[in-house]
Every structure is written in C-alpha cells, then in structure tokens.
Design a protein around this motif. Structure first.
Motif, PDB file in Angstrom:
ATOM      1  N   PRO A 286       0.809  -1.217   0.000  1.00 18.43           N
ATOM      2  CA  PRO A 286       0.000   0.000   0.000  1.00 18.43           C
ATOM      3  C   PRO A 286       0.848   1.275   0.000  1.00 18.43           C
ATOM      4  CG  PRO A 286      -0.917  -1.596   1.548  1.00 18.43           C
ATOM      5  CD  PRO A 286       0.386  -2.161   1.069  1.00 18.43           C
ATOM      6  N   SER A 287       1.951   1.269   0.745  1.00 18.64           N
ATOM      7  CA  SER A 287       2.780   2.480   0.843  1.00 18.64           C
ATOM      8  C   SER A 287       3.282   2.940  -0.522  1.00 18.64           C
ATOM      9  CB  SER A 287       3.982   2.224   1.761  1.00 18.64           C
ATOM     10  OG  SER A 287       3.561   1.934   3.077  1.00 18.64           O
ATOM     11  N   CYS A 288       3.660   2.000  -1.376  1.00 15.97           N
ATOM     12  CA  CYS A 288       4.255   2.422  -2.640  1.00 15.97           C
ATOM     13  C   CYS A 288       3.201   2.769  -3.678  1.00 15.97           C
ATOM     14  CB  CYS A 288       5.242   1.388  -3.167  1.00 15.97           C
ATOM     15  SG  CYS A 288       4.557  -0.080  -3.880  1.00 15.97           S
ATOM     16  N   ALA A 289       1.921   2.531  -3.382  1.00 12.97           N
ATOM     17  CA  ALA A 289       0.850   2.963  -4.278  1.00 12.97           C
ATOM     18  C   ALA A 289       0.447   4.413  -4.031  1.00 12.97           C
ATOM     19  CB  ALA A 289      -0.370   2.061  -4.110  1.00 12.97           C
ATOM     20  N   VAL A 290       0.952   5.019  -2.970  1.00 14.09           N
ATOM     21  CA  VAL A 290       0.544   6.373  -2.595  1.00 14.09           C
ATOM     22  C   VAL A 290       0.884   7.418  -3.671  1.00 14.09           C
ATOM     23  CG1 VAL A 290       0.916   8.219  -0.897  1.00 14.09           C
ATOM     24  CG2 VAL A 290       0.495   5.880  -0.128  1.00 14.09           C
ATOM     25  N   PRO A 291       2.093   7.435  -4.247  1.00 12.38           N
ATOM     26  CA  PRO A 291       2.359   8.417  -5.310  1.00 12.38           C
ATOM     27  C   PRO A 291       1.444   8.257  -6.525  1.00 12.38           C
ATOM     28  CG  PRO A 291       4.419   7.554  -4.448  1.00 12.38           C
ATOM     29  CD  PRO A 291       3.324   6.697  -3.877  1.00 12.38           C
ATOM     30  N   PHE A 292       1.177   7.018  -6.933  1.00 15.52           N
ATOM     31  CA  PHE A 292       0.274   6.813  -8.062  1.00 15.52           C
ATOM     32  C   PHE A 292      -1.136   7.286  -7.705  1.00 15.52           C
ATOM     33  CE2 PHE A 292      -2.459   3.725 -10.569  1.00 15.52           C
ATOM     34  CZ  PHE A 292      -2.410   4.487 -11.732  1.00 15.52           C
ATOM     35  N   ALA A 293      -1.549   7.071  -6.456  1.00 14.24           N
ATOM     36  CA  ALA A 293      -2.844   7.580  -6.005  1.00 14.24           C
ATOM     37  C   ALA A 293      -2.892   9.101  -6.130  1.00 14.24           C
ATOM     38  CB  ALA A 293      -3.111   7.156  -4.564  1.00 14.24           C
ATOM     39  N   ALA A 294      -1.766   9.769  -5.856  1.00 12.70           N
ATOM     40  CA  ALA A 294      -1.707  11.231  -5.971  1.00 12.70           C
ATOM     41  C   ALA A 294      -1.834  11.673  -7.428  1.00 12.70           C
ATOM     42  CB  ALA A 294      -0.401  11.744  -5.370  1.00 12.70           C
ATOM     43  N   VAL A 295      -1.227  10.919  -8.346  1.00 13.07           N
ATOM     44  CA  VAL A 295      -1.354  11.236  -9.781  1.00 13.07           C
ATOM     45  C   VAL A 295      -2.813  11.161 -10.205  1.00 13.07           C
ATOM     46  CG1 VAL A 295      -0.776  10.456 -12.111  1.00 13.07           C
ATOM     47  CG2 VAL A 295       0.997  10.521 -10.355  1.00 13.07           C
ATOM     48  N   LEU A 296      -3.517  10.136  -9.730  1.00  9.80           N
ATOM     49  CA  LEU A 296      -4.922   9.970 -10.099  1.00  9.80           C
ATOM     50  C   LEU A 296      -5.806  11.033  -9.454  1.00  9.80           C
ATOM     51  CD1 LEU A 296      -5.217   6.082  -9.837  1.00  9.80           C
ATOM     52  CD2 LEU A 296      -4.943   7.466 -11.908  1.00  9.80           C
ATOM     53  N   ARG A 297      -5.446  11.471  -8.245  1.00  7.85           N
ATOM     54  CA  ARG A 297      -6.275  12.455  -7.535  1.00  7.85           C
ATOM     55  C   ARG A 297      -6.091  13.867  -8.091  1.00  7.85           C
ATOM     56  NH1 ARG A 297      -7.395  13.202  -1.053  1.00  7.85           N
ATOM     57  NH2 ARG A 297      -8.485  15.196  -1.228  1.00  7.85           N
ATOM     58  N   TYR A 298      -4.886  14.185  -8.533  1.00 11.37           N
ATOM     59  CA  TYR A 298      -4.581  15.546  -8.985  1.00 11.37           C
ATOM     60  C   TYR A 298      -4.129  15.534 -10.454  1.00 11.37           C
ATOM     61  CZ  TYR A 298      -4.232  16.081  -3.887  1.00 11.37           C
ATOM     62  OH  TYR A 298      -4.470  16.063  -2.535  1.00 11.37           O
ATOM     63  N   PRO A 299      -4.983  15.090 -11.373  1.00 13.87           N
ATOM     64  CA  PRO A 299      -4.552  14.934 -12.774  1.00 13.87           C
ATOM     65  C   PRO A 299      -4.093  16.242 -13.412  1.00 13.87           C
ATOM     66  CG  PRO A 299      -6.950  14.790 -12.586  1.00 13.87           C
ATOM     67  CD  PRO A 299      -6.408  14.742 -11.193  1.00 13.87           C
ATOM     68  N   GLU A 300      -4.632  17.354 -12.952  1.00 18.01           N
ATOM     69  CA  GLU A 300      -4.258  18.644 -13.553  1.00 18.01           C
ATOM     70  C   GLU A 300      -2.789  18.986 -13.309  1.00 18.01           C
ATOM     71  OE1 GLU A 300      -5.462  19.428  -9.328  1.00 18.01           O
ATOM     72  OE2 GLU A 300      -6.223  18.194 -10.969  1.00 18.01           O
ATOM     73  N   LEU A 301      -2.185  18.429 -12.268  1.00 16.34           N
ATOM     74  CA  LEU A 301      -0.780  18.712 -11.960  1.00 16.34           C
ATOM     75  C   LEU A 301       0.180  17.899 -12.830  1.00 16.34           C
ATOM     76  CD1 LEU A 301      -0.880  18.762  -8.044  1.00 16.34           C
ATOM     77  CD2 LEU A 301      -1.025  20.708  -9.625  1.00 16.34           C
ATOM     78  N   PHE A 302      -0.324  16.832 -13.438  1.00 19.36           N
ATOM     79  CA  PHE A 302       0.546  15.895 -14.141  1.00 19.36           C
ATOM     80  C   PHE A 302       0.259  15.793 -15.636  1.00 19.36           C
ATOM     81  CE2 PHE A 302       0.121  14.577  -9.722  1.00 19.36           C
ATOM     82  CZ  PHE A 302       1.444  14.486  -9.343  1.00 19.36           C
ATOM     83  N   ALA A 303      -0.768  16.458 -16.102  1.00 18.33           N
ATOM     84  CA  ALA A 303      -1.209  16.314 -17.493  1.00 18.33           C
ATOM     85  C   ALA A 303      -0.066  16.585 -18.468  1.00 18.33           C
ATOM     86  CB  ALA A 303      -2.363  17.266 -17.771  1.00 18.33           C
ATOM     87  N   GLY A 304       0.196  15.593 -19.330  1.00 20.28           N
ATOM     88  CA  GLY A 304       1.200  15.735 -20.382  1.00 20.28           C
ATOM     89  C   GLY A 304       2.645  15.659 -19.931  1.00 20.28           C
ATOM     90  N   LYS A 305       2.892  15.374 -18.673  1.00 21.43           N
ATOM     91  CA  LYS A 305       4.263  15.360 -18.145  1.00 21.43           C
ATOM     92  C   LYS A 305       4.846  13.948 -18.140  1.00 21.43           C
ATOM     93  CE  LYS A 305       3.582  19.391 -15.138  1.00 21.43           C
ATOM     94  NZ  LYS A 305       4.392  20.297 -15.981  1.00 21.43           N
ATOM     95  N   ASN A 306       6.178  13.885 -18.070  1.00 20.50           N
ATOM     96  CA  ASN A 306       6.887  12.622 -17.863  1.00 20.50           C
ATOM     97  C   ASN A 306       7.149  12.478 -16.369  1.00 20.50           C
ATOM     98  OD1 ASN A 306       7.102  12.069 -20.666  1.00 20.50           O
ATOM     99  ND2 ASN A 306       8.871  13.432 -20.817  1.00 20.50           N
ATOM    100  N   VAL A 307       6.559  11.456 -15.775  1.00 25.12           N
ATOM    101  CA  VAL A 307       6.537  11.330 -14.315  1.00 25.12           C
ATOM    102  C   VAL A 307       7.174  10.010 -13.884  1.00 25.12           C
ATOM    103  CG1 VAL A 307       5.085  11.316 -12.254  1.00 25.12           C
ATOM    104  CG2 VAL A 307       4.408  12.688 -14.251  1.00 25.12           C
ATOM    105  N   GLY A 308       8.255  10.084 -13.146  1.00 27.49           N
ATOM    106  CA  GLY A 308       8.855   8.907 -12.550  1.00 27.49           C
ATOM    107  C   GLY A 308       8.236   8.634 -11.190  1.00 27.49           C
ATOM    108  N   ILE A 309       8.001   7.375 -10.888  1.00 28.72           N
ATOM    109  CA  ILE A 309       7.434   6.984  -9.593  1.00 28.72           C
ATOM    110  C   ILE A 309       8.298   5.871  -9.007  1.00 28.72           C
ATOM    111  CG2 ILE A 309       5.491   5.872  -8.413  1.00 28.72           C
ATOM    112  CD1 ILE A 309       3.593   7.260 -10.267  1.00 28.72           C
ATOM    113  N   ILE A 310       8.749   6.055  -7.776  1.00 37.00           N
ATOM    114  CA  ILE A 310       9.480   4.993  -7.085  1.00 37.00           C
ATOM    115  C   ILE A 310       8.466   4.050  -6.445  1.00 37.00           C
ATOM    116  CG2 ILE A 310      11.282   4.433  -5.426  1.00 37.00           C
ATOM    117  CD1 ILE A 310      12.316   6.351  -7.506  1.00 37.00           C
ATOM    118  N   LEU A 311       8.352   2.835  -6.984  1.00 34.43           N
ATOM    119  CA  LEU A 311       7.539   1.790  -6.345  1.00 34.43           C
ATOM    120  C   LEU A 311       8.409   1.148  -5.270  1.00 34.43           C
ATOM    121  CD1 LEU A 311       5.667   0.063  -9.319  1.00 34.43           C
ATOM    122  CD2 LEU A 311       4.770   1.724  -7.682  1.00 34.43           C
ATOM    123  N   THR A 312       8.110   1.453  -4.017  1.00 35.86           N
ATOM    124  CA  THR A 312       9.078   1.231  -2.952  1.00 35.86           C
ATOM    125  C   THR A 312       9.229  -0.204  -2.489  1.00 35.86           C
ATOM    126  OG1 THR A 312       7.337   1.915  -1.413  1.00 35.86           O
ATOM    127  CG2 THR A 312       8.962   3.567  -2.055  1.00 35.86           C
ATOM    128  N   GLY A 313       8.182  -1.020  -2.612  1.00 41.81           N
ATOM    129  CA  GLY A 313       8.333  -2.383  -2.108  1.00 41.81           C
ATOM    130  C   GLY A 313       7.151  -3.275  -2.423  1.00 41.81           C
TER     131      GLY A 313
END
Length: 323
Positions: A286-313
């Motif tokens: 669950p902990s490493c899904a948190v950044p992806f959850a943020a991308v889904l919650r705030y799509p306007e902040l990420f639209a069209g960008k290249n986004v790296g996500i550390i999947l922690t474990g």
C-alpha cells in the motif's frame, strides 16, 4: 568491498556516485516499467522504478548497505541494530548476513507477519515492542547497551539517505530518451524522499522531486507549511510503511528541495494499489501505491508530463489484502 566514509552533512554528487558503486554487491538494479493503460488513465507518461523487485523486496536495502559500509570494521564486528516495522528491519538483517555479523532488530508487535518472517529468515535476533516511537527507542537502547551493536537509523542518517538516493539515480540513468519532469516518492520518515530530491538535483536535467503521503499521517505536508517537524497524532493508515514522522536531517533536505507533498485518502491508496496489481501484474505494498494515487487524484498537476514513480516495495501479506 568498498568502504565508505561517514557523512556529517547531506551527501553531494560525488558522495552519491561513490555510494552507488559501493553498494553494488548488496543490491539489484531494478527495472523501470511502463504501462500504456495507466498512462491513458492518468493523462501523463508514467515510469515506474520497481523497487518491489529489489533484494529483500524493497528500496531499504540501498540505505542499509550504505550505512553499514560507513562503519569501521570494529563497529561492524559487534553487529548491526535497528528498529523497524518491516522493510528496514529486513534490509539491516540482510546487510548483516552479507557482512558476516549479527543483527539485532526491534519490531512492533503489530508488524506485518510476512515481514517478521523475512527478518527471522535472514538470521536476525528480534525483540518486540509496543508500536510507538518512545517504546521502539527504549527497546532499541536496551539492545544496543547489551550487545554493543551499531544502530542504523531507518531514515534520519546521511548514509541511509545517500543509499536511498541511488534508486532515483538509476531511474534517471535508465530513461535516457525521456526528460523527466517529476519524480514522485512516498514520504514516511523521509529518507527516500530526501535522497530522491538530491538525486533529482544532481543528475536530472529538470525533474522536481515531489512527495505523497496519506491524509491520516500527513506530518510531512504540515512540516513544509510550518517550517518545522510536525508530529502525527495517529498512525492509522493502510500504508504501514509511512506511519513514521520526519527526522531532523530528512526534514532539512526536504524543506529545501521538495516543493510539494500531495495528500491522498485511504480508499484512493487501496484503489491505486489494486490498479497496479491488475494492470501491471506486479505485487506492491500500500505504501508504494501512494504516489500513483496522488497522480490519479490531482490529474491537472501531471497532465502531459513525464513522471517517474518509485515503487518502494512488494512485501505485502497476500492473505490480508485491503481489497
């Protein structure tokens, strides 16, 4: 074996490069994965650094190895000690095993069973405690006094931070045809977040490091607003790896280098975790899904960008999945 010098200040670019070289015998170079379906869903290009495939199943192996290699031979000989709810415990236990020294681990009684079993499997001696910072520290102090073992802090240590930075370093290096706009990491104690911020500064063309954390344990976001370390009043979150408060060292780096920490709710974390399982066919905590959850919650902040996500474990108890 390359031995590293202790760090009395935040690691610089040369420190990070040497750290990455030194810890090679202790780590895997984990893959960077993409998924077209999740890209369409989020409206951006996602690049997942899959530390769920790391040794011990989490990024924590990097920091534990980095810190252990900064101890003197005499210090290492007496063993390694730490307190942790799971992944850092496993990392210190495996680092000790590889170095041929004992490991003494303090774990809370309610730590995930899969993580307790893994720590035992690496040959560490476990002491149990109540899951509060005060009880963890008191139990650890007793272990260190009895054994003389060297304490490897789970996050608030410049050596640990240097090790955690190597995940983002590899992410940047392994995506040469893509200019990353953002690199996201979950925030618990802040070791990974601080390391990711330093790696972004020293090795990326333009990427900013942003954090993400659960609403129930949003001390890092509040700390950025207040300008000082804030404390959580509860640790009730499905993201068990993010229940810890920031440390002074991690806060100082994050305050200077991380412009945003995004907040998500519990149901959003579980939904993001399930999507990664279903669409990418990989196991994540669950902990490493948190950044992806943020991308889904705030799509306007990420639209069209290249986004790296550390999947922690990926050390999750499959018998007790939250979905």
């Amino acid at each position: 074996m390359i031995e590293l010098n202790p760090l009395s200040q935040p690691p610089n670019q040369a420190d990070l490069l040497l750290t990455h070289e030194a810890i090679q015998p202790f780590i895997h170079r984990t893959p960077v994965m993409t998924n077209a379906s999740l890209d369409r869903m989020s409206g951006c290009k996602l690049l997942f650094k899959c530390e769920n495939f790391q040794k011990i199943g989490a990024f924590k192996m990097r920091g534990a190895a980095s810190a252990a290699l900064r101890l003197s031979a005499a210090e290492r000989e007496r063993g390694l000690a730490t307190h942790s709810s799971g992944n850092h415990a496993q990392a210190v236990a495996m680092a000790a095993k590889k170095l041929g020294v004992p490991a003494y681990i303090v774990m809370p009684h309610d730590a995930p069973k899969v993580k307790i079993a893994a720590v035992e499997g690496y040959g560490a001696q476990i002491s149990y405690c109540v899951n509060t910072p005060k009880d963890r520290q008191e139990a650890l102090d007793k272990v260190v006094e009895k054994t003389g073992a060297a304490f490897i802090h789970p996050f608030d240590d410049y050596g640990v931070i240097a090790g955690q930075a190597t995940a983002a370093m590899e992410l940047i290096e392994d995506t040469p045809g893509i200019v990353l706009d953002l690199i996201l990491a979950p925030v618990g104690g802040g070791g990974l977040m601080a390391g990711t911020a330093l790696a972004s500064r020293y090795f990326s063309v333009q990427a900013e490091a942003w954090g993400a954390e659960p609403h129930n344990v949003d001390d890092a976001a509040r700390s950025l607003v207040q300008g000082s370390v804030q404390i959580n009043e509860t640790n009730e979150t499905v993201a068990d790896g993010l229940r810890t408060n920031l440390g002074e060292k991690t806060f100082d780096i994050i305050y200077k280098r991380v412009p945003r920490i995004l907040i998500v709710d519990e149901d959003e974390i579980v939904a993001a975790m399930r999507l990664i399982w279903e669409r990418m066919k990989i196991i994540v905590e669950p902990s490493c899904a948190v950044p992806f959850a943020a991308v889904l919650r705030y799509p306007e902040l990420f639209a069209g960008k290249n986004v790296g996500i550390i999947l922690t474990g990926g050390n999750v108890d499959v018998v007790g999945l939250p979905f």
